[in-house]
Design an enzyme around this catalytic site. Structure first.
Site, short mmCIF file in Angstrom:
data_model
loop_
_atom_site.label_atom_id
_atom_site.label_comp_id
_atom_site.label_asym_id
_atom_site.label_seq_id
_atom_site.Cartn_x
_atom_site.Cartn_y
_atom_site.Cartn_z
N ASP A 195 8.10 -19.01 32.30
CA ASP A 195 8.95 -17.84 32.56
C ASP A 195 10.39 -18.33 32.56
O ASP A 195 10.86 -18.93 33.52
CB ASP A 195 8.59 -17.21 33.92
CG ASP A 195 9.56 -16.10 34.33
OD1 ASP A 195 10.25 -15.56 33.44
OD2 ASP A 195 9.63 -15.80 35.53
N LYS A 231 20.55 -16.68 29.01
CA LYS A 231 19.56 -15.77 28.44
C LYS A 231 20.21 -14.46 27.97
O LYS A 231 19.70 -13.80 27.05
CB LYS A 231 18.48 -15.49 29.47
CG LYS A 231 17.31 -14.64 28.99
CD LYS A 231 16.26 -14.52 30.07
CE LYS A 231 15.11 -13.61 29.66
NZ LYS A 231 14.07 -13.52 30.71
N GLU A 243 7.42 -9.65 29.49
CA GLU A 243 7.42 -9.87 30.94
C GLU A 243 6.68 -8.77 31.71
O GLU A 243 5.91 -9.09 32.63
CB GLU A 243 8.86 -10.01 31.43
CG GLU A 243 9.51 -11.32 30.98
CD GLU A 243 11.01 -11.36 31.22
OE1 GLU A 243 11.55 -10.36 31.74
OE2 GLU A 243 11.63 -12.37 30.88
N ASP A 246 11.38 -4.58 37.73
CA ASP A 246 11.72 -6.01 37.75
C ASP A 246 13.19 -6.15 38.14
O ASP A 246 14.09 -5.89 37.34
CB ASP A 246 11.48 -6.60 36.36
CG ASP A 246 11.68 -8.12 36.33
OD1 ASP A 246 12.24 -8.67 37.29
OD2 ASP A 246 11.28 -8.75 35.33
#
Length: 438
Positions: free
Chosen positions: A37, A100, A203, A225
């Site tokens: 992850d 990211k 995800e 999330d």
């Protein structure tokens, strides 16, 4: 003929017996495929253990099950994870985080300038892609996938040290809205770390698998999330063992860092009120930020905490600038934390409402609400979500580790680990676009 059948039966029985004895008395095989992850603010690694049938999230040598997505460069080397984060306040120009957000994206100069304005490090444009400017022993640029590779290499080494075997293969998660280019650049980051990626999994799907929703009779799953830097809400529709992402929305500038910043601003003002000067030394700012982050985490389980931080304040007196050593002490309550962030917490509902509209569902048609990301531990956030839906969200899995747990399950499946038999299959939806709020 009867003798031949008897011989065949004896062989089959012997094979079954050997298999049974092997499972009972031989050590289970080591995992050879890991789950990764690579998060915006934290990243983790896990492995499915064939012997126990459980996922193990692998910790570092100090027992920490996730590492900050931070890479710092200085004259002596490249430091990833916690080591990189420790250098962030004294070496901000060469400490890269949030990489990211830039990986696999194309930019024009105006967009890149706007996106990078909030960072202390310099981001440059190179043929439409972002690169980070580093100045240590000379100057050079580092790509987002190179930053990702240093983090993945750290996770790979943690896994190899713990499992005692070399690791070359992995499954990795990406946000559901990542396009093909972003996915390919994420794979490239893993390749730079010496890893062969067997599968890329979304995800939200990984989180749903961690909660076991690929094995139970549910249809509509809402995944919220909320991590350190971003909020992503996904509406999944499950048909049999297949997940379809029906709608996505989020806020790429909302997360735990923002909640911590509100608390940091408050404590800085309290220092100014008590001593007539705000903390300015990098070491003081670093200590105060660490104390505030720890207080935020404790306030998720305790109604109040005491902040106690030694500071070296720069005070200008009659004889000029002087350094004054003080110990700043302040009582913090959960109520204060909630008041400071009340407007930010309410922003969580906007993308939830959007995915329901785009998914053409009423809120009472949601079968499961799944929480992912450490910031969903905040009691007020859980309360807002439960009040909106009129039912409690599913909190049976550690939200920090939900994605890596699901990815590790998928890694076990890809590695052929017994006794995993049920897999989740994602139905690709290439036309789907994420609605973003700011």
């Amino acid at each position: 003929m009867a003798g031949e059948m008897s011989a065949i039966g004896s062989v089959i029985l012997a094979l079954f017996l050997a298999g049974y004895l092997g499972q009972q008395y031989l050590p289970p095989p080591k995992p050879r495929v890991i789950g990764l992850d690579l998060g915006t603010t934290f990243c983790s690694v896990g492995a499915f253990q064939p012997g126990t049938g459980e996922v193990e999230v692998i910790a570092d040598d100090r027992g920490r099950k996730s590492i900050p997505s931070v890479v710092s460069f200085n004259g002596t080397g490249i430091y990833a994870g916690h080591e990189g984060q420790e250098l962030s306040d004294i070496n901000p120009q060469n400490t890269i985080y949030d990489a990211k957000r830039f990986i696999g994206k194309t930019f024009d100069q105006e967009t890149l300038d706007k996106e990078s304005a909030r960072y202390p490090f310099k981001v440059m444009l190179n043929n439409g892609t972002a690169e980070f400017f580093v100045s240590t022993n000379g100057t050079f640029t580092a790509s987002p996938e190179f930053i990702g590779s240093r983090l993945l290499l750290k996770l790979k080494k943690m896994a190899e040290q713990h499992l005692g075997v070399p690791i070359e293969k992995a499954v990795i998660s990406v946000p559901a809205e990542f396009d093909e280019m972003q996915r390919n650049y994420t794979i490239r980051a893993a390749n730079l770390a010496g890893l062969d990626i067997l599968r890329v999994i979304n995800e939200p799907t990984a989180a749903a698998m961690a909660y076991g929703l690929h094995k139970v009779d549910v249809f509509n799953v809402l995944v919220v999330d909320l991590g350190g830097g971003t909020l992503d809400v996904s509406l999944l529709n499950k048909q049999g063992g297949m997940f379809l992402t029906r709608a996505m929305a989020g806020n790429n500038k909302l997360g735990g860092q923002d909640f911590s910043q509100r608390l940091f601003q408050y404590t800085s003002e309290r220092v100014l009120q008590q001593y007539g000067v705000a903390p300015t030394l990098k070491e003081d700012v670093h200590r105060l930020r660490q104390a505030v982050e720890a207080a935020k985490l404790r306030l998720t389980v305790e109604p109040h905490v005491t902040l106690k931080v030694p500071l070296h304040l720069q005070i200008t007196g009659a004889e000029g600038p002087q350094e004054k050593h003080v110990v700043f002490e302040e009582e913090m309550t959960r109520e204060l934390f909630e008041d400071l962030n009340a407007d930010l917490f309410q922003k969580i509902l906007a993308p939830i409402e959007t995915v329901l509209v785009e998914g053409r569902l009423d809120k009472d048609e949601i079968d499961e609400i799944v929480l992912v990301g450490g910031s969903t531990r905040i009691p007020r956030i859980r309360q807002i979500i439960s009040q909106y839906f009129g039912k409690e969200p599913n909190t049976s899995v550690d939200p920090d580790l939900a994605v890596v747990t699901g990815v590790a399950l998928q890694a076990g499946i890809m590695g052929g680990a017994w006794p995993l038999q049920v897999s989740a299959i994602e139905i690709p939806n290439r036309d789907l676009r994420k609605t973003n709020f700011s």
